[in-house]
Design an enzyme around this catalytic site. Structure first.
Site, mmCIF file in Angstrom:
data_model
loop_
_atom_site.group_PDB
_atom_site.id
_atom_site.type_symbol
_atom_site.label_atom_id
_atom_site.label_comp_id
_atom_site.label_asym_id
_atom_site.label_seq_id
_atom_site.Cartn_x
_atom_site.Cartn_y
_atom_site.Cartn_z
ATOM 1 N N LYS A 77 5.025 3.337 -6.639
ATOM 2 C CA LYS A 77 4.633 1.921 -6.630
ATOM 3 C C LYS A 77 4.693 1.369 -8.046
ATOM 4 O O LYS A 77 4.310 2.051 -9.003
ATOM 5 C CB LYS A 77 3.209 1.806 -6.075
ATOM 6 C CG LYS A 77 2.749 0.376 -5.816
ATOM 7 C CD LYS A 77 1.358 0.379 -5.189
ATOM 8 C CE LYS A 77 0.879 -1.019 -4.850
ATOM 9 N NZ LYS A 77 -0.454 -1.012 -4.206
ATOM 10 N N SER A 152 -0.808 -3.625 -0.039
ATOM 11 C CA SER A 152 0.150 -3.982 -1.048
ATOM 12 C C SER A 152 1.180 -2.912 -1.396
ATOM 13 O O SER A 152 2.149 -3.206 -2.072
ATOM 14 C CB SER A 152 -0.601 -4.376 -2.314
ATOM 15 O OG SER A 152 -1.251 -3.249 -2.867
ATOM 16 N N SER A 176 -4.614 -0.729 0.708
ATOM 17 C CA SER A 176 -3.213 -0.930 0.313
ATOM 18 C C SER A 176 -2.286 0.269 0.464
ATOM 19 O O SER A 176 -1.070 0.115 0.336
ATOM 20 C CB SER A 176 -3.143 -1.437 -1.129
ATOM 21 O OG SER A 176 -3.423 -2.814 -1.163
#
Lengths: 478, 95
Positions: A77, A152, A176
């Protein structure tokens, strides 16, 4: 079957036997990224570095001294720092930011010979539940490009689901890792707060943030967890404990375990097919010898309110560092220092990040601190106590991860509050600091994946994954 | 609870953010809606509940005050939007 589609255990066996070369795995993943470019799962791909690393790992495999993740191709990420590469956080603010150092988790996975393929797309500064707030455009759901992958860590979840990498790292502040894992049909674990070092993770809400793995199997997610957990003196909230021994527990089954179903997690607003899937998961566990009981987490209805006060307050403080002076975006049109602050922040941040900074500043401002922030800290205590009491009656909790399956792009973007309510089943776990995993269990009538969440007591990652492994087995045979 | 444009201005000033008039109206409306929702916690009697600041037992983490390697000057400046003579360069402070 493309080597990109293999789970790591199978992949490793083939690499060991010399039936497959690491380079072929990396090339297969790069090919998948190229073939499904429209998913927009990656913000940057470091193909050359990955291929170079593949050669080094190949040598180690042949010498027999390869690490535990040798040949595992990972997406990371884009809020986790890799030295020498960009860490954008999905924001214009950091679009050109190059990390001068690596996060502890990156050092740990590289020490075990993992291969870094690239940085995955995300909601800007991890603020969102759909990956639509990224400055680099939304990530699309691998099964239906008109839908969101969740967020996310939506890029990580979509990349793993679309076999663009073997596994990925995400971060989970209010769901997330787990919510996009559920929406995309992969496994995603949020470890106990303090298990994984946050050094090198761009801060959103420091008392809630935790890095976690996403993978296609419980085994792969467990292996990655064992590698990234561990004490790190560079993170003052890191817990001085041995990493959890998860893999040795995966085949222990669930006989005699007490599984709690919190009744508040099956109330209104839950998609009927999701409810049915989770209840069917409970029946499966019962068939395998577990005892299923109903429990109560009475303060659940206050979790979203508490979370959005605390998380935005912490974010408004953490994001004060983006001032245009030392790194990040600086507006080209500024004449004074004060002007530079205002213009750089207003042009560098997107609407959702600004909204949350505003809300966080509001709840911390004079006259409101006691009314909101202080009270929310107290409700956090009540939410933690709910879990402590529930764990006296059961060993783990089984719940839905998300109230719905993947929703349409644009469906919730115009209404922030509706978007926030997507996190209704995940935020309490962060507020209480507990470990929880989402694993795929069934699909809705459109064929979209449904996620089951297993929540455990503090530091009980191995137990949570043990139950997940049993459910995974059931899901396969059904 | 409604949030006025003046209130939005006041918070924006604290947060060092600027907005267009249209954005301010939209924010006032959205923030009011969110604040109204989070006020739900007022239903609870919290008088005798201690606050949670951290979920794990934390004590101060101390270490010896020894010099250790850090970023070089070059590394520290590599992301600077503007630099001069080895320093960060910013617009004039006094307008």
């Amino acid at each position: 079957m493309s080597p990109a589609e293999l789970d790591y255990r199978t992949l490793r066996a083939r690499l060991e036997r010399g039936e497959l070369r690491v380079r072929e795995v990396v090339e297969a993943c790069l090919d998948m990224v190229e073939r499904r470019k429209e998913l927009n799962a990656f913000i940057s791909v470091q193909a050359e570095a990955a291929l170079r690393q593949a050669e080094i790992v190949e040598q180690r495999l042949r010498k027999g001294n390869a690490g535990r993740l040798a040949g595992m191709v990972l997406g990371v990420k884009d809020n986790i720092a890799i030295a020498g590469g960009r860490t954008t956080c999905g924001s214009r603010m950091l679009a050109n930011y190059v990390s001068p150092y690596s996060a502890t988790v990156i050092e740990r996975i590289l020490a075990e010979d993992a291969i870094l393929l690239g940085k995955t797309n995300m909601d800007e500064f991890a603020m969102g539940s759909s990956n639509e707030t990224s400055y680099f455009g939304p990530t699309r759901h691998p099964k239906d490009p008109e839908r969101v992958p969740g967020g996310s860590s939506g890029g990580s979840a979509a990349a793993v689901a679309a076999c663009q990498c073997t596994a990925a790292l995400g971060s989970d502040t209010g769901g997330s890792v787990r919510q996009p894992a559920a929406l995309c049909g992969v496994v995603g674990l949020k470890p106990t707060y303090g298990r994984v070092s946050r050094y090198g993770l761009v801060a959103f809400a420091s008392s809630l943030d935790q890095i976690g793995p996403l993978a296609r199997t419980v085994y792969d997610a467990s292996l990655l967890t064992e590698v990234i957990c561990g004490y790190d003196p560079r993170d003052s909230t890191s817990v001085n404990l041995e990493p959890p021994a998860i893999l040795q527990k995966l085949e222990k089954g669930v006989r005699g375990l007490r599984i709690g179903l919190p009744r508040e997690y099956f109330a209104s607003g839950l998609q009927e097919e999701v409810r049915e899937a989770i209840l069917s998961a409970a029946r499966s566990l019962e068939t395998l010898g577990a005892h299923v009981t109903e429990v109560s987490l009475p303060h659940t209805e206050y979790a979203i309110a508490t979370y959005y006060i605390l998380a935005t307050a912490e974010a408004s403080s953490n994001l004060a560092r983006y001032d245009g002076a030392r790194y990040g975006y600086r507006s080209p049109r500024c004449s004074t220092l004060e002007d530079m602050y205002f213009r750089s922040r207003s042009e560098g941040f997107g609407p959702e990040v600004k909204r949350r900074i505003m809300l966080g500043t509001y709840v911390l401002s004079a006259g409101y601190y006691e009314a909101y922030y202080r009270k929310a800290q107290k409700v956090r205590t009540l939410i933690r106590r709910d879990f402590l009491e529930a764990f006296e009656k059961c060993d783990v909790l089984l719940t839905p991860t998300s109230p719905t399956t993947a929703f349409r792009i644009g469906e919730k973007l115009g209404d922030p509050l509706t978007m926030y309510l997507s996190d209704v089943y995940t935020v309490s776990v962060n507020l209480a600091g507990l470990p929880a995993v989402s694993i795929p269990f069934g699909r809705d009538s459109r064929g979209l994946p449904i996620g089951a969440q297993i929540i455990g007591p503090t530091f009980a990652e191995a137990l949570v994954m043990q139950v997940a492994a049993a459910l995974e087995q059931e899901g396969r045979t059904n | 609870m409604p949030i006025s444009i003046e209130e939005v201005d006041r918070i924006a000033q604290l947060a060092k953010l600027s907005f267009t008039e249209e954005e301010k109206w939209e924010l006032a409306e959205q923030l009011a809606k969110i604040v109204e929702y989070v006020e739900k916690i007022n239903e609870l009697d919290l008088e005798h509940v201690p606050p949670t600041t951290h979920v794990i037992e934390l004590t101060n983490v101390m270490r010896e005050d020894e010099v250790r390697p850090g970023l070089s000057q070059e590394e520290a400046l590599m992301n600077a939007p503007a630099k001069k003579l080895g320093f960060f360069s910013v617009p004039k402070v006094i307008g």
